[in-house]
Design a protein around this motif. Structure first.
Motif, PDB file in Angstrom:
ATOM      1  N   VAL A  27      17.974   5.024 -24.466  1.00  0.00           N
ATOM      2  CA  VAL A  27      17.363   5.888 -23.491  1.00  0.00           C
ATOM      3  C   VAL A  27      18.686   4.762 -22.197  1.00  0.00           C
ATOM      4  O   VAL A  27      17.915   3.756 -22.110  1.00  0.00           O
ATOM      5  N   ARG A  28      18.517   5.545 -20.970  1.00  0.00           N
ATOM      6  CA  ARG A  28      19.541   5.168 -20.417  1.00  0.00           C
ATOM      7  C   ARG A  28      18.937   4.911 -18.891  1.00  0.00           C
ATOM      8  O   ARG A  28      17.767   6.719 -18.367  1.00  0.00           O
ATOM      9  N   VAL A  29      18.680   3.871 -17.824  1.00  0.00           N
ATOM     10  CA  VAL A  29      17.951   4.125 -16.708  1.00  0.00           C
ATOM     11  C   VAL A  29      18.967   4.376 -15.865  1.00  0.00           C
ATOM     12  O   VAL A  29      19.356   2.690 -15.575  1.00  0.00           O
ATOM     13  N   MET A  30      18.836   5.211 -15.021  1.00  0.00           N
ATOM     14  CA  MET A  30      20.006   4.989 -13.959  1.00  0.00           C
ATOM     15  C   MET A  30      19.371   4.611 -12.442  1.00  0.00           C
ATOM     16  O   MET A  30      18.168   5.521 -11.664  1.00  0.00           O
ATOM     17  N   TYR A  31      19.660   3.381 -12.046  1.00  0.00           N
ATOM     18  CA  TYR A  31      19.079   2.536 -10.230  1.00  0.00           C
ATOM     19  C   TYR A  31      20.056   2.203  -9.712  1.00  0.00           C
ATOM     20  O   TYR A  31      20.775   2.184 -10.049  1.00  0.00           O
ATOM     21  N   GLU A  86      17.463  11.113  -2.628  1.00  0.00           N
ATOM     22  CA  GLU A  86      16.903  12.100  -3.084  1.00  0.00           C
ATOM     23  C   GLU A  86      16.006  11.717  -4.394  1.00  0.00           C
ATOM     24  O   GLU A  86      14.935  12.199  -4.346  1.00  0.00           O
ATOM     25  N   LEU A  87      16.337  11.076  -4.797  1.00  0.00           N
ATOM     26  CA  LEU A  87      15.982  10.040  -6.522  1.00  0.00           C
ATOM     27  C   LEU A  87      16.187   8.283  -6.184  1.00  0.00           C
ATOM     28  O   LEU A  87      16.746   8.198  -5.109  1.00  0.00           O
ATOM     29  N   GLN A  88      14.784   8.383  -6.814  1.00  0.00           N
ATOM     30  CA  GLN A  88      14.867   7.010  -7.219  1.00  0.00           C
ATOM     31  C   GLN A  88      15.501   6.752  -8.339  1.00  0.00           C
ATOM     32  O   GLN A  88      16.005   5.097  -8.566  1.00  0.00           O
ATOM     33  N   VAL A  89      14.565   7.244  -9.376  1.00  0.00           N
ATOM     34  CA  VAL A  89      16.041   6.813 -10.717  1.00  0.00           C
ATOM     35  C   VAL A  89      16.322   8.036 -11.285  1.00  0.00           C
ATOM     36  O   VAL A  89      15.385   8.851 -11.658  1.00  0.00           O
ATOM     37  N   ALA A 126       1.165  -0.960   0.414  1.00  0.00           N
ATOM     38  CA  ALA A 126       0.201  -0.259  -0.022  1.00  0.00           C
ATOM     39  C   ALA A 126       0.849   1.054  -0.577  1.00  0.00           C
ATOM     40  O   ALA A 126       0.550   1.650  -1.145  1.00  0.00           O
ATOM     41  N   ARG A 127       2.037   1.086   1.456  1.00  0.00           N
ATOM     42  CA  ARG A 127       3.082   2.248   0.923  1.00  0.00           C
ATOM     43  C   ARG A 127       3.901   2.329  -0.338  1.00  0.00           C
ATOM     44  O   ARG A 127       3.858   3.550  -0.773  1.00  0.00           O
ATOM     45  N   GLU A 128       4.244   1.859  -1.010  1.00  0.00           N
ATOM     46  CA  GLU A 128       4.542   1.451  -2.644  1.00  0.00           C
ATOM     47  C   GLU A 128       3.797   2.404  -3.309  1.00  0.00           C
ATOM     48  O   GLU A 128       4.299   3.180  -4.045  1.00  0.00           O
ATOM     49  N   GLN A 129       2.135   2.278  -3.408  1.00  0.00           N
ATOM     50  CA  GLN A 129       1.761   2.498  -4.172  1.00  0.00           C
ATOM     51  C   GLN A 129       1.194   3.419  -3.979  1.00  0.00           C
ATOM     52  O   GLN A 129       1.123   4.387  -4.826  1.00  0.00           O
ATOM     53  N   GLU A 130       1.509   4.659  -2.897  1.00  0.00           N
ATOM     54  CA  GLU A 130       0.692   5.133  -2.678  1.00  0.00           C
ATOM     55  C   GLU A 130       1.756   6.504  -2.785  1.00  0.00           C
ATOM     56  O   GLU A 130       1.850   8.154  -3.152  1.00  0.00           O
ATOM     57  N   LYS A 131       2.870   5.888  -2.922  1.00  0.00           N
ATOM     58  CA  LYS A 131       4.393   7.146  -3.359  1.00  0.00           C
ATOM     59  C   LYS A 131       5.141   6.861  -4.094  1.00  0.00           C
ATOM     60  O   LYS A 131       4.992   6.276  -5.590  1.00  0.00           O
ATOM     61  N   SER A 132       4.819   7.959  -4.779  1.00  0.00           N
ATOM     62  CA  SER A 132       5.447   9.313  -5.820  1.00  0.00           C
ATOM     63  C   SER A 132       6.512   8.561  -6.154  1.00  0.00           C
ATOM     64  O   SER A 132       7.272   9.306  -5.198  1.00  0.00           O
ATOM     65  N   LEU A 133       7.313   7.761  -7.174  1.00  0.00           N
ATOM     66  CA  LEU A 133       8.677   7.768  -7.862  1.00  0.00           C
ATOM     67  C   LEU A 133       9.727   8.369  -8.330  1.00  0.00           C
ATOM     68  O   LEU A 133       8.610   9.648  -9.380  1.00  0.00           O
ATOM     69  N   GLN A 134      10.325   9.137  -7.356  1.00  0.00           N
ATOM     70  CA  GLN A 134      11.263  10.961  -7.851  1.00  0.00           C
ATOM     71  C   GLN A 134      12.595   9.910  -9.141  1.00  0.00           C
ATOM     72  O   GLN A 134      13.256   8.897  -8.758  1.00  0.00           O
TER      73      GLN A 134
END
Length: 394
Positions: free
Chosen positions: A121-125, A98-101, A49-57
């Motif tokens: 497209v480079r995806v950093m994580y 501070e960021l997730q992706v 539930a927390r993961e779904q509510e949390k906005s991806l930064q």
């Protein structure tokens, strides 16, 4: 026979008066799985539930002007876009949480798409947070599917162009067989452990405890043979182990029934598997297995001088039991003529086959015969050990 029943009845009453034994034999097995399942279910639901509510930064660097990927990302309500200038800043912010992706759209991205080539497209994580990677992959896959569909339609092809071969999986196994193979390795792991743990404390109390209380010599002076005393006490140990294992399975079944998010199909299949046939065949294997365990525990508890010494000597056996019990969880290992004669491994694999309703009678008989053979050898060793004064009165 009357003497054996009298001794067993007396020892049963003494065992049930011991709080520590009562907790390990009855309370822990029947309550452990409902409590564990409930806590895990609530924790999982809370985390999801927390993961779904949390906005991806998301840190976004676009080196290609006018591409529609930026517009696609900006239109997502489940992410917050932070526009940055260089990849080093993105890396720093991800490592600082501070960021997730980070998403870097390379120069010429739009042009490559127009030429029906692959845009970069480079995806950093952070690999330490796999849920984040899976989440952004799902989002970007939506954009990829959209672009792929537009290419196919732009060339005048049907959507079936992307699937030159339609693979139709046909599962010929029943639901019970699938669930049996999956859960069948886990269930024996549970009741094998509880068979041993449920009988361990009564064994210590009935032999080492008698030594500490200075009552063992008194029992030996009664007009009862040592064989009758030994069998009477072993009946209590074996019954305690079986009761503990049965209550553990009952607790697991109750946990399945009480788990709110458990799919109805799984609950129905589990209910169908735990039938009279399964119970009887399992008991047919559990009884000699528990006698075998008692045959291991009794000589140690007779030899030990104190409760603490007996406990320290028996505890390592728990780990020796866990290893063969875990073999039933491994894929590719089946019940054969060889594995059917290996103690603990055989009951683990046979239970899997029984639950899946694929057990072969010759292998089942070989398993049962081997278990009774080991149990007989263990009892014979106990009789010889208990008849030695130097072991009993050590």
């Amino acid at each position: 026979m009357k003497n054996i029943v009298t001794i067993a009845s007396k020892e049963f009453l003494d065992t049930l008066r011991d709080r520590r034994t009562l907790i390990m034999m009855i309370i822990v097995p029947i309550l452990l799985f409902p409590i564990v399942f409930t806590l895990i279910n609530r924790l999982q639901s809370s985390v999801m539930a927390r993961e779904q509510e949390k906005s991806l930064q998301v840190g976004l660097i676009s080196r290609d002007a006018g591409n529609d990927l930026v517009a696609f990302l900006e239109g997502r309500e489940d992410m917050t876009i932070h526009y940055l200038e260089n990849a080093e800043e993105v890396t720093h912010k991800i490592r600082q949480d501070e960021l997730q992706v980070g998403i870097v759209i390379e120069e010429g991205f739009s042009r490559q798409l127009e030429l029906l080539q692959s845009g970069t497209v480079r995806v950093m994580y952070s690999a330490a947070k796999l849920t984040v990677k899976n989440r952004i992959d799902r989002i970007l896959q939506l954009y990829v599917d959209k672009k792929l569909l537009s290419r196919v339609e732009g060339q005048g092809y049907d959507q079936s162009f992307m699937k030159p071969v339609e693979l139709v999986p046909v599962n010929v196994a029943t639901s019970q067989e699938v669930m049996g193979k999956m859960a069948g390795g886990f269930l024996p792991y549970i009741f094998v452990i509880f068979c041993f743990m449920g009988g361990m404390y009564p064994a210590i109390d009935l032999f080492t405890g008698e030594k500490e209380r200075k009552t063992l010599e008194t029992i030996l002076t009664t007009p009862v043979s040592r064989l009758e005393i030994l069998i009477g006490k072993m009946l209590v140990i074996v019954s305690s182990g079986i009761l503990s294992a049965v209550l553990a399975i009952l607790g697991l079944f109750v946990a399945f029934q009480l788990t709110a998010d458990m799919p109805a199909m799984i609950t129905e299949v589990v209910s169908d598997m735990l039938n009279i046939r399964f119970v009887l065949l399992t008991l047919l294997m559990l009884v000699p297995l528990t006698v075998f365990f008692a045959g291991v525990m009794v000589p140690i508890t007779i030899y030990s001088k104190t409760f603490k010494e007996a406990q320290s000597m028996l505890t390592p056996f728990t780990f020796l039991i866990i290893f063969p019990a875990m073999i039933g969880l491994l894929p590719g290992i089946e019940l054969t003529a060889l594995t059917a004669i290996i103690p603990i491994v055989n009951i683990s694999l046979a239970t899997k086959e029984i639950l899946a309703d694929t057990i072969q009678l010759p292998f089942l008989l070989l398993t049962v015969v081997s278990l009774f053979t080991y149990a007989s050898l263990a009892v014979g060793f106990c009789v010889k050990w208990f008849g030695n004064e130097s072991n009993v009165l050590r």
